[in-house]
Design an enzyme around this catalytic site. Sequence first.
Site, PDB file in Angstrom:
ATOM      1  N   VAL A 296      -5.520  17.598  26.576  1.00  0.00           N
ATOM      2  CA  VAL A 296      -4.761  16.357  26.771  1.00  0.00           C
ATOM      3  C   VAL A 296      -4.646  16.024  28.262  1.00  0.00           C
ATOM      4  O   VAL A 296      -4.915  14.897  28.685  1.00  0.00           O
ATOM      5  CB  VAL A 296      -3.367  16.439  26.123  1.00  0.00           C
ATOM      6  CG1 VAL A 296      -2.567  15.173  26.416  1.00  0.00           C
ATOM      7  CG2 VAL A 296      -3.497  16.654  24.613  1.00  0.00           C
TER       8      VAL A 296
ATOM      9  N   SER B 230      -3.327  26.207  23.977  1.00  0.00           N
ATOM     10  CA  SER B 230      -3.908  25.996  22.639  1.00  0.00           C
ATOM     11  C   SER B 230      -5.344  25.487  22.698  1.00  0.00           C
ATOM     12  O   SER B 230      -6.165  25.830  21.850  1.00  0.00           O
ATOM     13  CB  SER B 230      -3.081  24.984  21.841  1.00  0.00           C
ATOM     14  OG  SER B 230      -1.745  25.390  21.755  1.00  0.00           O
TER      15      SER B 230
ATOM     16  N   LEU C 224     -11.684  21.565  14.688  1.00  0.00           N
ATOM     17  CA  LEU C 224     -12.002  20.745  13.524  1.00  0.00           C
ATOM     18  C   LEU C 224     -11.326  19.381  13.651  1.00  0.00           C
ATOM     19  O   LEU C 224     -10.129  19.306  13.917  1.00  0.00           O
ATOM     20  CB  LEU C 224     -11.535  21.423  12.223  1.00  0.00           C
ATOM     21  CG  LEU C 224     -12.355  22.658  11.816  1.00  0.00           C
ATOM     22  CD1 LEU C 224     -11.930  23.875  12.609  1.00  0.00           C
ATOM     23  CD2 LEU C 224     -12.249  22.891  10.331  1.00  0.00           C
TER      24      LEU C 224
ATOM     25  N   HIS D 100      -0.690  30.595  13.904  1.00  0.00           N
ATOM     26  CA  HIS D 100      -1.398  30.438  12.636  1.00  0.00           C
ATOM     27  C   HIS D 100      -2.679  31.243  12.729  1.00  0.00           C
ATOM     28  O   HIS D 100      -3.210  31.471  13.805  1.00  0.00           O
ATOM     29  CB  HIS D 100      -1.538  28.946  12.360  1.00  0.00           C
ATOM     30  CG  HIS D 100      -2.915  28.424  12.220  1.00  0.00           C
ATOM     31  ND1 HIS D 100      -3.507  28.309  10.996  1.00  0.00           N
ATOM     32  CD2 HIS D 100      -3.792  27.974  13.125  1.00  0.00           C
ATOM     33  CE1 HIS D 100      -4.726  27.795  11.176  1.00  0.00           C
ATOM     34  NE2 HIS D 100      -4.915  27.581  12.451  1.00  0.00           N
TER      35      HIS D 100
ATOM     36  N   TYR E  30      -8.932  26.264   5.877  1.00  0.00           N
ATOM     37  CA  TYR E  30     -10.038  25.432   6.357  1.00  0.00           C
ATOM     38  C   TYR E  30     -11.156  26.323   6.873  1.00  0.00           C
ATOM     39  O   TYR E  30     -10.948  27.515   7.153  1.00  0.00           O
ATOM     40  CB  TYR E  30      -9.558  24.431   7.417  1.00  0.00           C
ATOM     41  CG  TYR E  30      -9.038  25.031   8.697  1.00  0.00           C
ATOM     42  CD1 TYR E  30      -9.901  25.464   9.701  1.00  0.00           C
ATOM     43  CD2 TYR E  30      -7.664  25.156   8.912  1.00  0.00           C
ATOM     44  CE1 TYR E  30      -9.428  26.012  10.875  1.00  0.00           C
ATOM     45  CE2 TYR E  30      -7.174  25.706  10.091  1.00  0.00           C
ATOM     46  CZ  TYR E  30      -8.058  26.126  11.070  1.00  0.00           C
ATOM     47  OH  TYR E  30      -7.578  26.669  12.222  1.00  0.00           O
TER      48      TYR E  30
ATOM     49  N   TRP F 196      -2.857  17.514  18.710  1.00  0.00           N
ATOM     50  CA  TRP F 196      -3.998  18.338  18.338  1.00  0.00           C
ATOM     51  C   TRP F 196      -5.239  17.845  19.066  1.00  0.00           C
ATOM     52  O   TRP F 196      -5.292  16.692  19.504  1.00  0.00           O
ATOM     53  CB  TRP F 196      -4.220  18.253  16.828  1.00  0.00           C
ATOM     54  CG  TRP F 196      -3.108  18.854  16.015  1.00  0.00           C
ATOM     55  CD1 TRP F 196      -1.833  19.126  16.442  1.00  0.00           C
ATOM     56  CD2 TRP F 196      -3.172  19.259  14.655  1.00  0.00           C
ATOM     57  NE1 TRP F 196      -1.109  19.673  15.414  1.00  0.00           N
ATOM     58  CE2 TRP F 196      -1.891  19.771  14.307  1.00  0.00           C
ATOM     59  CE3 TRP F 196      -4.172  19.252  13.687  1.00  0.00           C
ATOM     60  CZ2 TRP F 196      -1.609  20.266  13.032  1.00  0.00           C
ATOM     61  CZ3 TRP F 196      -3.878  19.740  12.421  1.00  0.00           C
ATOM     62  CH2 TRP F 196      -2.618  20.248  12.103  1.00  0.00           C
TER      63      TRP F 196
ATOM     64  N   THR G 255      -7.796  16.929  17.755  1.00  0.00           N
ATOM     65  CA  THR G 255      -8.203  15.762  16.961  1.00  0.00           C
ATOM     66  C   THR G 255      -7.761  14.443  17.589  1.00  0.00           C
ATOM     67  O   THR G 255      -8.489  13.455  17.553  1.00  0.00           O
ATOM     68  CB  THR G 255      -7.579  15.883  15.548  1.00  0.00           C
ATOM     69  OG1 THR G 255      -8.017  17.117  14.985  1.00  0.00           O
ATOM     70  CG2 THR G 255      -7.962  14.726  14.656  1.00  0.00           C
TER      71      THR G 255
ATOM     72  N   ASP H 146      12.552  -6.622  15.326  1.00  0.00           N
ATOM     73  CA  ASP H 146      13.286  -7.827  14.947  1.00  0.00           C
ATOM     74  C   ASP H 146      14.739  -7.426  14.793  1.00  0.00           C
ATOM     75  O   ASP H 146      15.052  -6.387  14.220  1.00  0.00           O
ATOM     76  CB  ASP H 146      12.721  -8.486  13.685  1.00  0.00           C
ATOM     77  CG  ASP H 146      12.887  -7.638  12.437  1.00  0.00           C
ATOM     78  OD1 ASP H 146      12.996  -6.389  12.557  1.00  0.00           O
ATOM     79  OD2 ASP H 146      12.913  -8.205  11.340  1.00  0.00           O
TER      80      ASP H 146
ATOM     81  N   GLU I 231      27.627  -8.860   5.327  1.00  0.00           N
ATOM     82  CA  GLU I 231      27.666  -7.483   5.827  1.00  0.00           C
ATOM     83  C   GLU I 231      29.064  -7.312   6.392  1.00  0.00           C
ATOM     84  O   GLU I 231      29.530  -8.151   7.177  1.00  0.00           O
ATOM     85  CB  GLU I 231      26.630  -7.281   6.931  1.00  0.00           C
ATOM     86  CG  GLU I 231      25.197  -7.337   6.428  1.00  0.00           C
ATOM     87  CD  GLU I 231      24.169  -7.177   7.551  1.00  0.00           C
ATOM     88  OE1 GLU I 231      24.558  -7.140   8.745  1.00  0.00           O
ATOM     89  OE2 GLU I 231      22.969  -7.102   7.235  1.00  0.00           O
TER      90      GLU I 231
ATOM     91  N   TYR J  36      31.458  -4.741   8.477  1.00  0.00           N
ATOM     92  CA  TYR J  36      31.467  -3.527   9.310  1.00  0.00           C
ATOM     93  C   TYR J  36      32.895  -3.141   9.662  1.00  0.00           C
ATOM     94  O   TYR J  36      33.761  -4.008   9.847  1.00  0.00           O
ATOM     95  CB  TYR J  36      30.653  -3.750  10.585  1.00  0.00           C
ATOM     96  CG  TYR J  36      29.199  -3.961  10.268  1.00  0.00           C
ATOM     97  CD1 TYR J  36      28.395  -2.884   9.912  1.00  0.00           C
ATOM     98  CD2 TYR J  36      28.636  -5.235  10.265  1.00  0.00           C
ATOM     99  CE1 TYR J  36      27.074  -3.066   9.583  1.00  0.00           C
ATOM    100  CE2 TYR J  36      27.306  -5.432   9.929  1.00  0.00           C
ATOM    101  CZ  TYR J  36      26.532  -4.348   9.589  1.00  0.00           C
ATOM    102  OH  TYR J  36      25.211  -4.525   9.243  1.00  0.00           O
TER     103      TYR J  36
HETATM  104  N1  FFO Z   1      20.686  -6.624  11.476  1.00  0.00           N
HETATM  105  C1  FFO Z   1      21.522  -6.938  10.467  1.00  0.00           C
HETATM  106  N2  FFO Z   1      22.756  -7.292  10.746  1.00  0.00           N
HETATM  107  N3  FFO Z   1      21.104  -6.853   9.186  1.00  0.00           N
HETATM  108  C2  FFO Z   1      19.854  -6.465   8.846  1.00  0.00           C
HETATM  109  O1  FFO Z   1      19.535  -6.369   7.654  1.00  0.00           O
HETATM  110  C3  FFO Z   1      18.955  -6.137   9.902  1.00  0.00           C
HETATM  111  N4  FFO Z   1      17.645  -5.709   9.691  1.00  0.00           N
HETATM  112  C4  FFO Z   1      16.703  -5.817  10.801  1.00  0.00           C
HETATM  113  C5  FFO Z   1      17.361  -5.291  12.039  1.00  0.00           C
HETATM  114  N5  FFO Z   1      18.628  -5.909  12.264  1.00  0.00           N
HETATM  115  C6  FFO Z   1      19.424  -6.221  11.216  1.00  0.00           C
HETATM  116  C7  FFO Z   1      16.322  -7.257  10.977  1.00  0.00           C
HETATM  117  N6  FFO Z   1      15.674  -7.793   9.841  1.00  0.00           N
HETATM  118  C8  FFO Z   1      16.731 -11.439   8.167  1.00  0.00           C
HETATM  119  C9  FFO Z   1      15.437 -10.946   8.024  1.00  0.00           C
HETATM  120  C10 FFO Z   1      15.115  -9.705   8.549  1.00  0.00           C
HETATM  121  C11 FFO Z   1      16.062  -8.972   9.236  1.00  0.00           C
HETATM  122  C12 FFO Z   1      17.363  -9.448   9.347  1.00  0.00           C
HETATM  123  C13 FFO Z   1      17.695 -10.674   8.800  1.00  0.00           C
HETATM  124  C14 FFO Z   1      17.059 -12.773   7.690  1.00  0.00           C
HETATM  125  O2  FFO Z   1      18.153 -13.004   7.211  1.00  0.00           O
HETATM  126  N7  FFO Z   1      16.146 -13.727   7.860  1.00  0.00           N
HETATM  127  C15 FFO Z   1      16.379 -15.131   7.602  1.00  0.00           C
HETATM  128  C16 FFO Z   1      16.710 -15.741   8.939  1.00  0.00           C
HETATM  129  C17 FFO Z   1      16.903 -17.187   8.870  1.00  0.00           C
HETATM  130  C18 FFO Z   1      17.420 -17.749  10.138  1.00  0.00           C
HETATM  131  O3  FFO Z   1      16.928 -17.410  11.224  1.00  0.00           O
HETATM  132  O4  FFO Z   1      18.326 -18.559  10.047  1.00  0.00           O
HETATM  133  C19 FFO Z   1      15.124 -15.759   7.053  1.00  0.00           C
HETATM  134  O5  FFO Z   1      14.022 -15.293   7.390  1.00  0.00           O
HETATM  135  O6  FFO Z   1      15.253 -16.682   6.292  1.00  0.00           O
HETATM  136  C20 FFO Z   1      17.252  -5.007   8.586  1.00  0.00           C
HETATM  137  O7  FFO Z   1      16.211  -4.409   8.531  1.00  0.00           O
END
Ligand code: FFO
Length: 786
Positions: A14, A44, A51, A219, A244, A338, A340, A519, A616, A618
């Site tokens: 590496v 290593s 392989l 190993h 192997y 590895w 590989t 995202d 959601e 929290y």
């Molecule tokens: N954050 C929150 N609070 N909840 C989540 O579920 C998630 N995610 C990831 C990471 N962050 C999060 C983000 N993924 C949408 C799509 C994907 C997401 C989160 C939200 C969603 O509601 N999309 C709408 C947005 C419309 C708009 O912009 O107004 C859509 O595509 O219609 C979970 O993995």
Amino acid sequence: MTTPKVVVIGAGVVGCALADELTARGWTDVTVLEQGPLFVTGGSSSHAPGLVFQTNPSRTMSRLARYTVEKLTGLGCFEPVGSLEVATTPERLAELHRRFGFGQSWGIGSAVIDPVACAEMVPLLDKDRILGGLHVPTDGLALAVKACEVQAERARQRGARFIGHAEVIKIIEAEGRVAGVWTMDASYPADIVVSCAGFWGPKIGAMANTVIPLLPMAHQFVRTTAVGATATMPIVRHQDQDLYFRAYGERLGIGSYRHEPMPVSLDELADGPHPSMLPFTPGTFTESWDAAADLMPSIRTAERTDGFNGVFSFTADGFPLLGESTTLPGFWAAEAIWVTHSAGAAREVAEWMVTGRPSVDLHECDLNRFDPAQLAPAYTRERAIRSFVEVYDIVHPLDPPSVRNVRTTAFHARHAELGAVFGEAAGWERPLWYASNPMPPDPGERDAWSGRHWSPIAATEAKATRENVALYDMTSLMRLEITGPVAFLQSMTSNNVDKPVGSVTYTLLLDTYGGIRSDITVARLGPERFQVGVNGPIDLHWLRRHAPAGVRVRDVTGGTCGLGVWGPRARDLVAPLTDIDVSAGAFRYFQAREGFLGTVPVTMLRLSYVGELGWEIYARADHGLRLWDTLWAAGRDLGLIAAGRAAFTSLRLEKGYRLWGADMTGEDNPYEAGLGFAVRRDAGDFLGQAALPEGAPTRLLTCLLLEDAGAVPMGREPVYAGEQPVGFVTSAAFGHTVGAPIAYAWLPAALAVPGTRVSIGYFDRRLGATVAAEPLVDPKHERLRA
Ligand code: FFO
């Protein structure tokens, strides 16, 4: 132009490849320090049997291997003898078909062949013992020491220095960055230090205050007397017996993972020319020898000429450790690799260092992918030992890891009372479904593979979410609290987050090339206070690294908990319990409010990854049980049920919501991934904006509906147009509302047209599928906006 001064620690395969790749990119001030002699260093690489099997469930790992093959072939350090993996059980034969599928998905040609063809290729095989084999013609043998020498020589010609017998004993820091290293004899100033120390990595990491979570293990490898092998014989794997084989002229080399794991403590390794070659322990090889002879009968009359227990690196999840330390900027690791993957990994790390990002998505390999608990030596040790035992096992994508209950949510006791069956993600225990929920009247049939870690109860939970209301544990979604001027998040993400307090925005973290790093959701809770939902520790470190003075980024996940309360009756459930006005006019889609639910201080976000009305919710973790119990008691009359990840995944795919890491990564831009709506046009600059492409994408993330209800792909299967592999599945699930399996896949744009017929490779079958307009459910968002 002056380029950074780089010190590479370790002149194994590496370190030498990295020096080559860096100098090839114009970073010529490279010094490679090696504690042993050059280039049989004693690590290593100097005992690696070489392989190279390129096929891997991970697209990234397959590509790192493919580049290694291409490069070493060009350098005369590779013997393309091909590989043959044999099956002695029906399950293994099915697995070989699945691995053939990975090859099709990732562009590595292979074929599943019958026992007679296997024996023609490798006459040593007893064809009556096997059911078939997977032949990969481009696999073969890497000459690891020669690869060190040749790549080092290229680097040297461009100005790199290689110094043997130079053991690093200290990493020098200045002003919060790496500044060089000390050996016994000298100091070497550096702007960047890269540890390519292989299994010695944890020791070097400790000098840089950086945990390198790998476990060295031994190993066993032996060589036989002549058995009639030939130098052109393909390398062979007999996974059913953890063995192997490769040829050395007429002799064979046999490696075994069949014995008890042998973790090695670095302190125990003797000095001397080959600290990584421990004395052979014949007693633990007897069964391996017999199993080898069972497959290749001529071994029975042969003898073992030599053998050793070779030390190399294992990690908790089997992936390498690549990237820059978060505790000591300028200190990088490229470890647990590895042979590989050596040249491929080195190329990507060099690319990353020089341009700021690798050209291949490395999130699976990122040094900073772990939660703190997953850095505990006890965690690494237990999981690495289990990975050793299971190295050749048939692994289902939903098989949980060996270490459980690392992270449990505030609702764990309630899940258990309801008979939750748990899966695992990032250390979290997450309900997949709840055994206390009823079976659907018509559960349908599924094949054994896609029925594993799945229950028809998921259909009940999905239906309840679409028709009534259900409770989801969302705690495992990583949450950050970011405080400071909005300009920071506005400059880091693609959508407009500079909206009034109480707004939530779905937005993207892009890299400088316009690739999707993540995202995320940004909830503006105060003028300078944000709750950000992200996809994992890599996002935390990325944001922290870019945060200017005055911006604080804090991971609040572990101290909090979250519930999704979703379904058409979610408002009926929540309204009587909270002082927050949850009426449609007062609390709109993609808004956030703070207040109380019963006695519990809560933050509510009106959004839903399952595509239904709801929130959601929290709260602090200490309020978790109270939060659950309050909702649960109020929900009795409404028929509230708890729902798990199996239903969740089904619902999100029906709604067309992407999962970062599976559906899209840094290799994909927002337009290809169908996320162009989250890219703002006119609210100032953001990271990655300048690199976003113009014009129509040539490939698209595409929704497919399958024809056969009884088989559900798991992701990574190849997609064919006729006989031609044209793409691969990213994620899939049965859609309970649409009544058919759904798969998302990357396809050429020309094929991503609703109505186009394709097929998905699934073991030795083809599943018919049709491109569908997305989303499949509620395309006008009417349910969400109710
Ligand atoms: N954050 C929150 N609070 N909840 C989540 O579920 C998630 N995610 C990831 C990471 N962050 C999060 C983000 N993924 C949408 C799509 C994907 C997401 C989160 C939200 C969603 O509601 N999309 C709408 C947005 C419309 C708009 O912009 O107004 C859509 O595509 O219609 C979970 O993995």
